[in-house]
Design a protein around this motif. Structure first.
Motif, short mmCIF file in Angstrom:
data_model
loop_
_atom_site.label_atom_id
_atom_site.label_comp_id
_atom_site.label_asym_id
_atom_site.label_seq_id
_atom_site.Cartn_x
_atom_site.Cartn_y
_atom_site.Cartn_z
N MET A 590 0.83 -1.20 0.00
CA MET A 590 0.00 0.00 0.00
C MET A 590 0.87 1.26 0.00
SD MET A 590 -3.34 -0.58 -0.03
CE MET A 590 -4.16 0.75 0.85
N LEU A 591 1.90 1.26 0.85
CA LEU A 591 2.79 2.42 0.91
C LEU A 591 3.50 2.62 -0.43
CD1 LEU A 591 4.39 1.99 4.46
CD2 LEU A 591 2.50 3.48 3.79
N LEU A 592 3.97 1.55 -1.02
CA LEU A 592 4.66 1.65 -2.31
C LEU A 592 3.71 2.12 -3.41
CD1 LEU A 592 6.77 -1.62 -2.06
CD2 LEU A 592 7.67 0.72 -2.08
N ALA A 593 2.46 1.64 -3.37
CA ALA A 593 1.48 2.07 -4.37
C ALA A 593 1.22 3.57 -4.26
CB ALA A 593 0.18 1.29 -4.19
N ILE A 594 1.10 4.06 -3.04
CA ILE A 594 0.88 5.49 -2.82
C ILE A 594 2.06 6.29 -3.36
CG2 ILE A 594 0.72 7.25 -1.01
CD1 ILE A 594 -0.81 5.03 0.64
N TRP A 597 1.99 6.38 -7.17
CA TRP A 597 0.98 7.30 -7.70
C TRP A 597 1.43 8.76 -7.59
CZ3 TRP A 597 -2.11 11.07 -5.27
CH2 TRP A 597 -3.12 11.60 -6.08
N LEU A 598 2.00 9.10 -6.45
CA LEU A 598 2.45 10.48 -6.25
C LEU A 598 3.59 10.85 -7.21
CD1 LEU A 598 2.29 10.59 -2.37
CD2 LEU A 598 1.09 12.16 -3.91
N ALA A 630 -6.11 4.95 -3.69
CA ALA A 630 -6.34 3.86 -4.65
C ALA A 630 -7.45 4.24 -5.63
CB ALA A 630 -6.70 2.58 -3.91
N ALA A 631 -8.50 4.86 -5.15
CA ALA A 631 -9.60 5.24 -6.04
C ALA A 631 -9.13 6.24 -7.10
CB ALA A 631 -10.75 5.84 -5.23
N LEU A 632 -8.28 7.18 -6.72
CA LEU A 632 -7.77 8.17 -7.68
C LEU A 632 -6.85 7.49 -8.69
CD1 LEU A 632 -7.04 11.13 -5.26
CD2 LEU A 632 -8.79 11.06 -7.03
N ALA A 633 -6.04 6.53 -8.22
CA ALA A 633 -5.16 5.82 -9.14
C ALA A 633 -5.97 5.04 -10.17
CB ALA A 633 -4.24 4.88 -8.35
N TYR A 634 -7.01 4.34 -9.71
CA TYR A 634 -7.85 3.60 -10.65
C TYR A 634 -8.58 4.55 -11.61
CZ TYR A 634 -7.14 -0.66 -7.91
OH TYR A 634 -6.59 -1.76 -7.29
N LEU A 635 -8.99 5.70 -11.10
CA LEU A 635 -9.66 6.67 -11.97
C LEU A 635 -8.72 7.11 -13.09
CD1 LEU A 635 -11.77 9.70 -10.74
CD2 LEU A 635 -10.19 9.94 -12.62
N ARG A 642 -13.69 0.00 -10.88
CA ARG A 642 -12.88 -0.35 -9.70
C ARG A 642 -12.70 0.87 -8.79
NH1 ARG A 642 -11.78 -1.59 -5.72
NH2 ARG A 642 -10.14 -2.89 -4.83
N ALA A 643 -12.58 2.03 -9.39
CA ALA A 643 -12.48 3.25 -8.59
C ALA A 643 -13.75 3.49 -7.79
CB ALA A 643 -12.20 4.45 -9.49
N GLN A 644 -14.88 3.24 -8.44
CA GLN A 644 -16.17 3.40 -7.74
C GLN A 644 -16.26 2.43 -6.56
OE1 GLN A 644 -18.63 5.48 -9.24
NE2 GLN A 644 -20.05 5.27 -7.54
N THR A 645 -15.81 1.20 -6.75
CA THR A 645 -15.84 0.22 -5.67
C THR A 645 -14.93 0.65 -4.53
OG1 THR A 645 -16.28 -1.55 -7.25
CG2 THR A 645 -15.44 -2.20 -5.09
N ALA A 646 -13.74 1.18 -4.87
CA ALA A 646 -12.81 1.64 -3.84
C ALA A 646 -13.44 2.78 -3.02
CB ALA A 646 -11.50 2.09 -4.47
N CYS A 647 -14.14 3.67 -3.69
CA CYS A 647 -14.84 4.75 -2.97
C CYS A 647 -15.90 4.19 -2.03
CB CYS A 647 -15.50 5.71 -3.97
SG CYS A 647 -14.36 6.78 -4.86
N ALA A 648 -16.66 3.23 -2.52
CA ALA A 648 -17.72 2.63 -1.71
C ALA A 648 -17.14 1.92 -0.50
CB ALA A 648 -18.55 1.66 -2.55
N GLU A 649 -16.02 1.22 -0.69
CA GLU A 649 -15.40 0.50 0.43
C GLU A 649 -14.88 1.48 1.48
OE1 GLU A 649 -12.50 -1.78 -1.62
OE2 GLU A 649 -13.89 -3.39 -2.16
N LEU A 650 -14.22 2.55 1.03
CA LEU A 650 -13.70 3.54 1.97
C LEU A 650 -14.84 4.22 2.71
CD1 LEU A 650 -11.43 5.21 3.21
CD2 LEU A 650 -11.54 6.72 1.23
N SER A 651 -15.90 4.55 1.97
CA SER A 651 -17.05 5.20 2.61
C SER A 651 -17.69 4.31 3.65
CB SER A 651 -18.08 5.59 1.54
OG SER A 651 -19.20 6.20 2.11
N ALA A 652 -17.81 3.00 3.34
CA ALA A 652 -18.42 2.06 4.28
C ALA A 652 -17.60 1.96 5.55
CB ALA A 652 -18.57 0.69 3.63
N VAL A 653 -16.28 1.83 5.41
CA VAL A 653 -15.42 1.71 6.58
C VAL A 653 -15.46 2.99 7.39
CG1 VAL A 653 -13.04 1.41 7.35
CG2 VAL A 653 -13.92 0.01 5.50
N ALA A 654 -15.39 4.15 6.70
CA ALA A 654 -15.38 5.43 7.41
C ALA A 654 -16.68 5.65 8.17
CB ALA A 654 -15.15 6.57 6.42
N SER A 655 -17.80 5.29 7.56
CA SER A 655 -19.08 5.49 8.24
C SER A 655 -19.23 4.56 9.42
CB SER A 655 -20.23 5.30 7.25
OG SER A 655 -20.28 3.96 6.79
#
Length: 950
Positions: A590-594, A597-598, A630-635, A642-655
């Motif tokens: 995850m750290l390497l992926a970030i 992307w940057l 991850a969502a921005l990278a997929y976008l 896949r970006a939409q799914t990543a957003c949904a997963e993050l939103s679910a965990v955050a909520s």
């Protein structure tokens, strides 16, 4: 005096259960309606009120109606001793249908059995997998008949059960299942805010009078008036004070002869008002004191067991249910023996009995219970042993630590943190106390509850003189704060102790700076970047600096996140090998992926994100730092579903854990996706909600993404003036980017809106500043240069645009980003057509339309098609794209189903119930023009045959 014991919360049992709807007719009707509404809206239905307001009886009245109409009711009644037993409430609720667990998919079955302590597993089950297992189980059971799930006394329900039920309740829109949470006022504010709620206030005067009339000996005269005055509309108080008045004719408030600590309030038998709970506890204490010693001891034992329905183990310890010892207690309304069941008359009487008993008598009962559970139930053994122990004890601390380890293994992080804290309270060694408190702090982070983490961190710091322990405690607070909206506070929480330890504890400092770099990305504050760089220099120069495996890696990562444009070229060159080496370590991936992307290495970032998210085993319900990237990278990579799914997963965990900033990140990114797809209304709703959650100064990342989404939404509707105003927000007054990484991708969009809306000069100045930044852009220069060239082409006079277009299109980095590439092709094709270079225009426009169509970018597709027709294309209308007409969620479900996954398997991946998946497919089939599931593969293959985009 004999009589049926009064129900805890309504006190109308003496009048008969059916009297309750008459006493609270409006609330009863509201509840009946709400049960149906909750099923369609999602979210639990919460019933709240003060003790004695009638919550339980209201719910039971509606439950009887529900069962009479053919439904099935599953109940759980929580108790204080189970608050720290993870998933105990959920286990009690699902006990009647436990046999259906074996029919679940294997991963879900294992997760649920592990959560219930019925199976061993090497790792804690993923919390969201537990949630989907419960959802699938309930969906299966509800096939037979509608379900009503009731959790009473939810203020004592363990956090793990509540989180799972909250997860489930929000996904029940397609299921005949309703979740009802019964709790005291204000006890579960976050859970209660997620669905409809009914609050039971005091009975109106007419209802209070009616309840008194229904009592076996209805009070009259002055006594009646005083009861009405002091009960303040509380149903339980009305019935209990009426009973007390009948037992003691001189006063409805009998004095307690049992020895107690003097109470600072007004004497009990005066006319002065007392809180209802205090007054009722005094009433029960008086009844307890009047009992024979053997009866009193048995009652204290029953109250100490702290459960509505004692287990067989506890019943074997108590006097037999038929023993005459219970008769005086039953006569006093303190115990109930009905239907072969033994219980305290109501939970309030149980609490009053427990607290009225001498401390040593309570401890003796706890100790006996501990011995009873030794070897049978280690968690209850430890709980009762701790309750029986008054001083420090290494043994008790060890037992509680074992309970915490078991709770964590089952995914009960809140319970584990609490047990570790209790273990620290019992441990006589200062070093072990600090260790346990630090462990509790780290575990509490996984719950997402910042107040608990702050409190435990403060206790950790106060327990030790060790600076490393203190900084690590501060790090835990700061780590969680990065996911909230308090970024300035989080940054200080991380960097102040790091500065103090820079010379002596570099490893701890680097961990703190890694979290601080996350804050820097979110806030884009230049001062934070300078402070991080200063501390990195101090760590590097420290005499104690060591170069282990992790320290150099973290140093590079912090620098990349803090100021990617200053990254040395060799860092990016090392990324592919590092990603390959980290294939078994999802956290490092995850750290390497970030970092990738940057550094604009989007292909590499997506590859690493895929590997990390495939192998990741969630260690708690906490979003991982910058994992939302991850969502921005997929976008950017063109994988919008896949970006939409990543957003949904993050939103679910955050909520789930109430982390507003993580939710805002997901919402802003989802808003941009919706805008690019042409859903302007949805984009505005998501972006505005995201902005409402954050302070724009402390979260320039969300600010930039949200305004880009709003600008794109306006542009799709042809409102170029509004679009420009939003895009302009991504750059400050002089024209510098508001966010050092997220502002630049919007540069061509700003230029396009400016060219159409009359802001040519201002936009040109911003593009000029972006071009001047290329000298110091380092590894970011190629992509930024392409964006600058495209922006110059859009703003250039007609005869001066082509060189800018061609330079942008010749940049390989832009070609690897489908949407940006299609943007450039479309703009160039439009320019060529206006220059009457029709053949060249058609080539560019056709390629742009194909990319937009594969992405599902409807505005781009429509615009490219219009230009193609104007260029003389033979196609009269674009080929219908039924797949694009599906919602993003339906598209993902169709893709998974086309791969041969069953509804249950799709549901598990999408965090939905099987019935919801079935419902989406049922609605998708007619839109796709198919009638059987086997045709789904043809639809997907036809759509993606000429493209690798998904």
């Amino acid at each position: 005096m004999s009589g049926e014991p009064v129900d805890e919360h309504a006190a109308d049992a003496t009048a008969g259960r059916d009297a309750f709807p008459v006493l609270r007719e409006a609330e009863f009707d509201e509840f009946v309606d709400a049960v149906g509404a909750a099923r369609h809206r999602g979210g639990p239905l919460t019933v709240s009120g003060a003790p004695g307001a009638g919550k339980t009886t209201l719910v039971e009245s509606v439950a009887r109606r529900f069962a009479a109409d053919g439904g099935r009711v599953l109940r759980a009644v929580s108790s204080q001793s189970e608050t720290d037993l993870p998933f105990s409430g959920l286990h009690q609720l699902l006990r009647p249908v436990r046999g259906r667990i074996d029919a679940l998919p294997p991963r879900q079955r294992r997760a649920l059995y592990t959560a219930f302590g019925l199976a061993e597993h090497s790792e804690a089950p993923e919390p969201m997998l537990i949630g989907i297992a419960v959802l699938t189980l309930l969906s299966d059971v509800a096939v037979d008949q509608p379900l009503l799930l009731v959790v009473d006394d939810a203020h004592w329900t363990d956090h793990a059960s509540l989180d799972a039920l909250s997860f489930v309740a929000r996904r029940l829109a397609d299921e005949p299942v309703t979740v009802v949470i019964v709790t005291r006022d204000g006890a579960l504010p976050r859970l209660g805010s997620r669905g409809p709620a009914i609050h039971l206030g005091p009975l109106v005067p007419e209802a209070a009078e009616r309840l008194l009339d229904l009592q076996p000996q209805a009070p009259t005269g002055r006594t009646r008036a005083r009861i009405l005055e002091h009960a303040e509309g509380n149903a339980l108080a009305l019935a209990e004070l009426a009973r007390a008045a009948a037992e003691h004719p001189r006063t409805p408030y009998p004095r307690t002869p049992y020895p107690r600590t003097p109470h600072p309030r007004t004497p009990y038998d005066t006319d002065g008002p007392l809180p209802v709970t205090d007054r009722l506890e005094r009433i029960y204490a008086a009844r307890l004191a009047a009992l024979p010693p053997t009866t009193r001891r048995a009652l204290v034992q029953l109250a100490t067991a702290d459960t509505k329905d004692p287990s067989r183990t506890v019943l074997s310890w108590l006097p037999d249910i038929g023993d005459p010892v219970w008769a005086p207690a039953e006569e006093a309304g303190l115990v109930s023996r009905t239907g072969g069941r033994l219980r305290c008359g109501n939970p309030l009487s149980r609490i009053a009995i427990y607290h009225a008993a001498p401390v040593e008598e309570r401890r003796a009962a706890h100790l006996e219970l501990a011995e009873l559970f030794r070897g049978q139930d280690p968690d209850r053994y430890a709980w009762h042993l701790a309750a029986a122990t008054s001083g420090l004890s290494t043994h008790v601390a060890a037992e509680l630590e074992n309970v915490a380890n078991r709770a964590r293994h089952r995914g009960g992080y809140a319970a584990a943190a609490h047990m570790l804290e209790r273990a620290a309270d019992f441990h006589p060694g200062r070093g072990d106390t600090t260790r346990l408190l630090a462990a509790a702090t780290g575990t509490a982070v996984l719950t997402g509850r910042l107040d608990s983490v702050e409190r435990l961190a403060a206790r950790t710091r106060a327990s030790t003189d060790d600076p490393t322990a203190a900084v690590l405690a501060a790090l835990q607070v700061g780590r969680l704060m990065t996911l909230t909206t308090s970024h300035n506070t989080a940054f200080g929480q991380l960097t102040r102790p790091a500065a103090a330890l820079a010379d002596t504890h570099p490893a701890a400092v680097l961990e703190a700076l890694a979290a601080a770099a996350v804050v820097r990305f979110y806030s884009a504050d230049p001062a934070q970047a300078h402070e991080i760089e200063r501390l990195l220099s101090a760590v590097s120069a420290a005499p104690s600096h060591r170069t282990g495996d992790r320290e150099p890696f973290l140093t590079d990562w912090v620098r990349v996140v803090t100021r990617p444009e200053s990254t040395e070229p060799q860092v990016a060159l090392r990324l592919p090998a590092l990603i390959t080496a980290a294939s078994e370590h999802p956290g490092t991936l995850m750290l390497l992926a970030i970092a990738a992307w940057l550094l604009d290495e989007t292909d590499l970032a997506v590859r690493a994100f895929d590997a990390a998210l495939t192998s990741w085993t969630v260690q708690g319900p906490l979003p991982d730092g910058l994992g939302g990237i991850a969502a921005l990278a997929y976008l950017e990579h063109g994988r919008w579903t896949r970006a939409q799914t990543a957003c949904a997963e993050l939103s679910a965990v955050a909520s789930e854990v109430g982390l507003d900033h993580a939710a805002a990140c997901a919402g802003a990114t989802d808003g941009l996706l919706r805008a690019l797809r042409g859903d302007a209304a949805g984009a505005r709703a998501q972006a505005r909600h995201a902005l409402s959650l954050v302070d724009p100064v402390e979260s320039r990342s969300v600010f930039a993404l949200a305004h880009r989404a709003l600008g794109t939404a306006a542009a799709t509707e042809g409102d170029n003036e509004t679009a420009y105003l939003h895009y302009r927000q991504l750059f400050d007054g002089p024209g510098d980017p508001v966010h050092y990484h997220l502002s630049y991708p919007a540069l061509p969009e700003l230029a396009s809106a400016a060219a159409r809306g009359g802001h040519h000069e201002e936009a040109a100045r911003i593009v000029d500043r972006a071009e001047r930044s290329l000298e110091s852009a380092g590894p970011l220069a190629p992509r930024r240069a392409a964006l600058v060239q495209l922006s110059r082409a859009l703003l250039a006079p007609p005869n001066g645009a082509e060189s800018h277009f061609t330079q942008a299109l010749e940049t390989p980095v832009l070609a690897r980003r489908p949407f940006e590439h299609a943007q450039t092709l479309l703009a160039y094709g439009e320019w060529l057509r206006r220059r009457r270079r029709i053949v060249e225009a058609r080539t560019a426009l056709a390629e742009a339309e194909g990319i937009f169509r594969r992405l599902g970018a409807r505005p781009g597709t429509a615009r490219a098609h219009t230009e193609l027709r104007a260029a003389g294309s033979q196609s009269d209308t674009p080929e219908p794209d039924a797949f694009a007409d599906l919602t993003p969620q339906q598209q993902q479900i169709v893709r998974l189903a086309a791969r041969g996954l069953t509804n249950r398997e799709v549901a598990e991946k999408m965090y939905l119930s099987p019935r919801t998946v079935s419902s989406h497919l049922y609605r998708a089939f007619p839109k796709l023009g198919i009638t059987v599931r086997s045709q789904l593969r043809d639809v997907i293959e036809a759509r993606t045959a000429d493209s690798g985009l998904a």
